[in-house]
Design an enzyme around this catalytic site. Structure first.
Site: not given
Length: 160
Positions: A117, A135
């Site tokens: 991330d 995402d």
């Protein structure tokens, strides 16, 4: 040939996701942050062993396999629903976005054992959990799939 645009969409999501992750991995050290928009947006390198909002992240490692299997099951269900004509055009597009995002994160789980991330949105003391391109496509895809479901329900009601 009928589904080629959807395959291409899913592949584009996977490729964009992986390019951005590999770029961040090459340029950042773990937890390093680069401020892009003061008090709002940073790039950072963090990892998620769980799912959305680090769900199940603090477990012994079994969750990696659980989320891989879950991605395959959901992607299979979505692909089958597209094949059966259960969604409208918007829903088909949304399904491709979700499938591409799911497999972008599956690739991370296979290669790194965790999801990479790097997008951090915040304001003062409030932080949204770091996320990635995959995402983003999953979230937008789910929203579009809900909109498509509402549209399809209205069409079915009008046809009845």
């Amino acid at each position: 040939m009928k589904y080629l645009p959807l395959y291409l969409m899913a592949m584009a999501v996977i490729i964009l996701d992986q390019i951005t992750k590999w770029t961040v991995l090459a340029k950042f050290h773990d937890f390093e942050r680069l401020n892009i928009i003061p008090n709002f947006f940073d790039l950072t390198l963090v990892y998620n062993y769980g799912a959305a909002f680090s769900f199940l992240a603090n477990h012994s490692g079994w969750q990696k396999y659980f989320f891989i299997v879950l991605a395959f099951v959901i992607s299979g269900w979505l692909a089958n629903s597209v094949r059966k004509g259960e969604f409208g055009k918007l829903g088909n597009f949304a399904a491709a976005m979700i499938i591409g995002g799911a497999f972008g994160n599956v690739i991370d789980r296979f290669i790194h054992g965790k999801v990479v991330d790097f997008i951090l949105v915040y304001y003062q003391d409030w932080y949204y959990p770091a996320f990635n391109v995959a995402d983003s496509f999953i979230c937008v895809g789910v929203a579009l799939l809900i909109i498509d479901g509402i549209k399809q329900a209205k069409k079915a009601k009008q046809a009845a």
